[in-house]
Design a protein around this motif. Structure first.
Motif, PDB file in Angstrom:
ATOM      1  N   PRO A 112       0.797  -1.232   0.000  1.00 39.02           N
ATOM      2  CA  PRO A 112       0.000   0.000   0.000  1.00 39.02           C
ATOM      3  C   PRO A 112       0.829   1.281   0.000  1.00 39.02           C
ATOM      4  N   MET A 113       1.661   1.434  -1.040  1.00 41.44           N
ATOM      5  CA  MET A 113       2.391   2.691  -1.182  1.00 41.44           C
ATOM      6  C   MET A 113       1.409   3.800  -1.547  1.00 41.44           C
ATOM      7  N   LEU A 114       1.761   5.010  -1.203  1.00 42.07           N
ATOM      8  CA  LEU A 114       0.835   6.142  -1.344  1.00 42.07           C
ATOM      9  C   LEU A 114       0.259   6.290  -2.758  1.00 42.07           C
ATOM     10  N   PRO A 115       1.054   6.185  -3.829  1.00 47.92           N
ATOM     11  CA  PRO A 115       0.449   6.324  -5.163  1.00 47.92           C
ATOM     12  C   PRO A 115      -0.512   5.190  -5.503  1.00 47.92           C
ATOM     13  N   VAL A 116      -0.364   4.036  -4.852  1.00 51.27           N
ATOM     14  CA  VAL A 116      -1.281   2.917  -5.081  1.00 51.27           C
ATOM     15  C   VAL A 116      -2.603   3.157  -4.375  1.00 51.27           C
ATOM     16  N   THR A 117      -2.551   3.635  -3.133  1.00 57.11           N
ATOM     17  CA  THR A 117      -3.764   3.794  -2.330  1.00 57.11           C
ATOM     18  C   THR A 117      -4.480   5.121  -2.575  1.00 57.11           C
ATOM     19  N   HIS A 118      -3.737   6.182  -2.895  1.00 59.57           N
ATOM     20  CA  HIS A 118      -4.341   7.510  -3.018  1.00 59.57           C
ATOM     21  C   HIS A 118      -4.163   8.144  -4.393  1.00 59.57           C
ATOM     22  N   GLY A 119      -3.451   7.487  -5.285  1.00 61.58           N
ATOM     23  CA  GLY A 119      -3.287   8.003  -6.634  1.00 61.58           C
ATOM     24  C   GLY A 119      -2.038   8.853  -6.799  1.00 61.58           C
TER      25      GLY A 119
ATOM     26  N   ALA B 240      -1.662  11.871  -8.352  1.00 67.15           N
ATOM     27  CA  ALA B 240      -1.806  13.310  -8.127  1.00 67.15           C
ATOM     28  C   ALA B 240      -1.664  13.647  -6.647  1.00 67.15           C
ATOM     29  N   TYR B 241      -2.294  12.855  -5.808  1.00 71.13           N
ATOM     30  CA  TYR B 241      -2.219  13.056  -4.353  1.00 71.13           C
ATOM     31  C   TYR B 241      -0.775  12.892  -3.873  1.00 71.13           C
ATOM     32  N   THR B 242      -0.103  11.883  -4.388  1.00 69.07           N
ATOM     33  CA  THR B 242       1.292  11.626  -3.985  1.00 69.07           C
ATOM     34  C   THR B 242       2.209  12.746  -4.436  1.00 69.07           C
ATOM     35  N   LYS B 243       2.030  13.208  -5.651  1.00 66.16           N
ATOM     36  CA  LYS B 243       2.878  14.282  -6.170  1.00 66.16           C
ATOM     37  C   LYS B 243       2.685  15.571  -5.380  1.00 66.16           C
ATOM     38  N   LEU B 244       1.458  15.842  -4.954  1.00 64.03           N
ATOM     39  CA  LEU B 244       1.217  17.015  -4.107  1.00 64.03           C
ATOM     40  C   LEU B 244       1.966  16.862  -2.785  1.00 64.03           C
ATOM     41  N   HIS B 245       1.955  15.676  -2.227  1.00 60.96           N
ATOM     42  CA  HIS B 245       2.641  15.455  -0.950  1.00 60.96           C
ATOM     43  C   HIS B 245       4.163  15.484  -1.124  1.00 60.96           C
ATOM     44  N   ILE B 246       4.650  15.081  -2.280  1.00 60.24           N
ATOM     45  CA  ILE B 246       6.080  15.231  -2.561  1.00 60.24           C
ATOM     46  C   ILE B 246       6.453  16.715  -2.515  1.00 60.24           C
ATOM     47  N   LEU B 247       5.627  17.547  -3.124  1.00 62.71           N
ATOM     48  CA  LEU B 247       5.878  18.992  -3.115  1.00 62.71           C
ATOM     49  C   LEU B 247       5.831  19.552  -1.693  1.00 62.71           C
TER      50      LEU B 247
ATOM     51  N   GLY C 285      18.150  22.916  -2.398  1.00 57.81           N
ATOM     52  CA  GLY C 285      16.711  22.870  -2.137  1.00 57.81           C
ATOM     53  C   GLY C 285      15.907  23.376  -3.324  1.00 57.81           C
ATOM     54  N   ALA C 286      16.423  24.426  -3.977  1.00 56.60           N
ATOM     55  CA  ALA C 286      15.739  24.952  -5.170  1.00 56.60           C
ATOM     56  C   ALA C 286      15.716  23.895  -6.272  1.00 56.60           C
ATOM     57  N   GLY C 287      16.806  23.138  -6.378  1.00 54.07           N
ATOM     58  CA  GLY C 287      16.837  22.053  -7.353  1.00 54.07           C
ATOM     59  C   GLY C 287      15.814  20.979  -7.041  1.00 54.07           C
ATOM     60  N   PHE C 288      15.692  20.634  -5.756  1.00 49.20           N
ATOM     61  CA  PHE C 288      14.703  19.631  -5.347  1.00 49.20           C
ATOM     62  C   PHE C 288      13.287  20.158  -5.607  1.00 49.20           C
ATOM     63  N   LEU C 289      13.078  21.433  -5.332  1.00 49.54           N
ATOM     64  CA  LEU C 289      11.761  22.032  -5.568  1.00 49.54           C
ATOM     65  C   LEU C 289      11.414  21.992  -7.059  1.00 49.54           C
ATOM     66  N   TYR C 290      12.410  22.210  -7.897  1.00 51.15           N
ATOM     67  CA  TYR C 290      12.192  22.121  -9.338  1.00 51.15           C
ATOM     68  C   TYR C 290      11.676  20.731  -9.721  1.00 51.15           C
ATOM     69  N   TRP C 291      12.330  19.706  -9.194  1.00 55.46           N
ATOM     70  CA  TRP C 291      11.921  18.353  -9.534  1.00 55.46           C
ATOM     71  C   TRP C 291      10.577  17.986  -8.915  1.00 55.46           C
ATOM     72  N   ALA C 292      10.282  18.521  -7.734  1.00 54.77           N
ATOM     73  CA  ALA C 292       8.970  18.278  -7.131  1.00 54.77           C
ATOM     74  C   ALA C 292       7.861  18.886  -7.991  1.00 54.77           C
ATOM     75  N   LEU C 293       8.116  20.070  -8.536  1.00 55.91           N
ATOM     76  CA  LEU C 293       7.147  20.693  -9.439  1.00 55.91           C
ATOM     77  C   LEU C 293       7.081  19.943 -10.763  1.00 55.91           C
ATOM     78  N   ALA C 294       8.229  19.448 -11.222  1.00 56.98           N
ATOM     79  CA  ALA C 294       8.240  18.658 -12.460  1.00 56.98           C
ATOM     80  C   ALA C 294       7.400  17.394 -12.303  1.00 56.98           C
ATOM     81  N   MET C 295       7.397  16.828 -11.100  1.00 61.99           N
ATOM     82  CA  MET C 295       6.559  15.656 -10.848  1.00 61.99           C
ATOM     83  C   MET C 295       5.090  15.964 -11.124  1.00 61.99           C
ATOM     84  N   ILE C 296       4.679  17.178 -10.845  1.00 64.62           N
ATOM     85  CA  ILE C 296       3.271  17.576 -11.020  1.00 64.62           C
ATOM     86  C   ILE C 296       2.965  17.956 -12.469  1.00 64.62           C
ATOM     87  N   PHE C 297       3.873  18.708 -13.085  1.00 65.22           N
ATOM     88  CA  PHE C 297       3.546  19.318 -14.377  1.00 65.22           C
ATOM     89  C   PHE C 297       4.162  18.609 -15.587  1.00 65.22           C
ATOM     90  N   SER C 298       5.241  17.860 -15.382  1.00 63.71           N
ATOM     91  CA  SER C 298       5.890  17.214 -16.531  1.00 63.71           C
ATOM     92  C   SER C 298       5.146  15.942 -16.930  1.00 63.71           C
TER      93      SER C 298
END
Length: 309
Positions: free
Chosen positions: A208-215, A217-224, A255-268
């Motif tokens: 029951p990893m988060l993307p399996v149980t909650h999808g 989009a929900y996981t990517k938001l929590h990554i951010l 941290g800015a680099g990590f934030l870039y990739w967290a946003l890329a998870m949502i939009f890319s």
């Protein structure tokens, strides 16, 4: 004389030192030892005693390898179902479960002995707690029980810099706890990025990893959100006087680099974005701790706020 079944003979014969080395999850352990090593250096203004440096990290590495071997043993049925893990030694049958259990017991006992005899009891106790936290609490229970498994269980993997610190000083210090807090906050976005990339495999294995149980989009938001929390946490060592401007600059840039990739998870829309984020997260942690080391030795020591425990 009892004969070993022909198939089993082939399995036992196929086991090599590389299989036992793989049981220890060497790349994971190396990252842990890097943070432990730097935790040692950050605990003192000068050089770490050579015996503590070598024996302390060896003991911690052996215990971490023991916990990893238990993970291979417990997860062998799951590993068979996932492309990332199906070729692991126990899952593939190259190492028998009993052999893996004995190997984990031997290297774990050796590691604990080194820490108790040559380092100090506090480090041994904390290392044992970390080992049990990963091998038992996370692997046996949390991983299969809740999508928050990696958040709760991440504390065990965050311990190495504290272990390195206590190995040198024999005491728990607030600055060492800040190092633990950084890795604790880093773990969810680090692992969830991989979980998004491997979502179908985790679903197939009924984990029951988060993307399996909650999808996704929900996981990517929590990554951010966790990335933002992590960036805030990484500023705390500067605020408390543990590090100087060099660390702050490095923490904010990384941290800015990590934030870039967290946003890329949502939009890319790139299929590889999850794995790319996961890979960056590893580089991020290594670079952050190396910058800590540079700041510690290259710049004048700031006025520390003492909060020993």
């Amino acid at each position: 004389m009892n004969k070993i079944p022909e198939g089993q003979t082939a399995t036992l014969a196929s086991a090599s030192w590389r299989d036992y080395y793989e049981l220890c999850k060497p790349r994971v352990v190396m990252l842990m030892i890097l943070t432990s090593l730097i935790g040692m250096f950050l605990a003192v203004p000068g050089m770490v005693p050579l015996d503590v440096l070598i024996i302390g990290n060896l003991g911690i590495a052996l215990c971490a390898g023991s916990a990893a071997a238990v993970n291979h043993l417990v997860d062998r049925h799951i590993d068979k179902k996932m492309a990332r893990t199906f070729n692991r030694p126990v899952a593939k049958g190259r190492v028998e479960p009993m052999q893996a259990a004995l190997f984990a017991l031997v290297i774990g006992a050796l590691g604990m002995t080194l820490l108790v005899v040559f380092i100090n009891v506090l480090t041994a106790v904390l290392t044992l707690a970390s080992l049990l936290g990963y091998a038992v609490i996370y692997t046996l229970f949390l991983k299969r029980a809740t999508p928050q498994n990696i958040v709760i269980g991440g504390l065990a993997g965050a311990a190495p810099p504290l272990l390195g610190w206590t190995a040198v000083t024999g005491e728990i210090h607030g600055h060492a706890l800040l190092l633990v807090l950084i890795i604790f906050a880093w773990t969810p976005p680090h692992f969830w990025a991989l979980a998004v990339h491997r979502k179908d495999e985790y679903a197939k294995a009924d984990i029951p990893m988060l993307p399996v149980t909650h999808g996704e989009a929900y996981t990517k938001l929590h990554i951010l959100l966790y990335t933002i929390i992590m960036i805030i946490v990484t500023v705390l060592p500067y605020i408390t006087g543990m590090f100087n401007w060099l660390y702050l600059l490095g923490a904010l840039v990384l941290g800015a680099g990590f934030l870039y990739w967290a946003l890329a998870m949502i939009f890319s829309k790139k299929p590889s974005v999850g794995m790319d984020t996961f890979k960056y997260s590893i580089v991020y942690l290594m670079a952050l701790f190396l910058i800590m080391l540079l700041d510690h030795y290259l710049l004048p020591m700031p006025q520390h706020l003492e909060f020993n425990l």
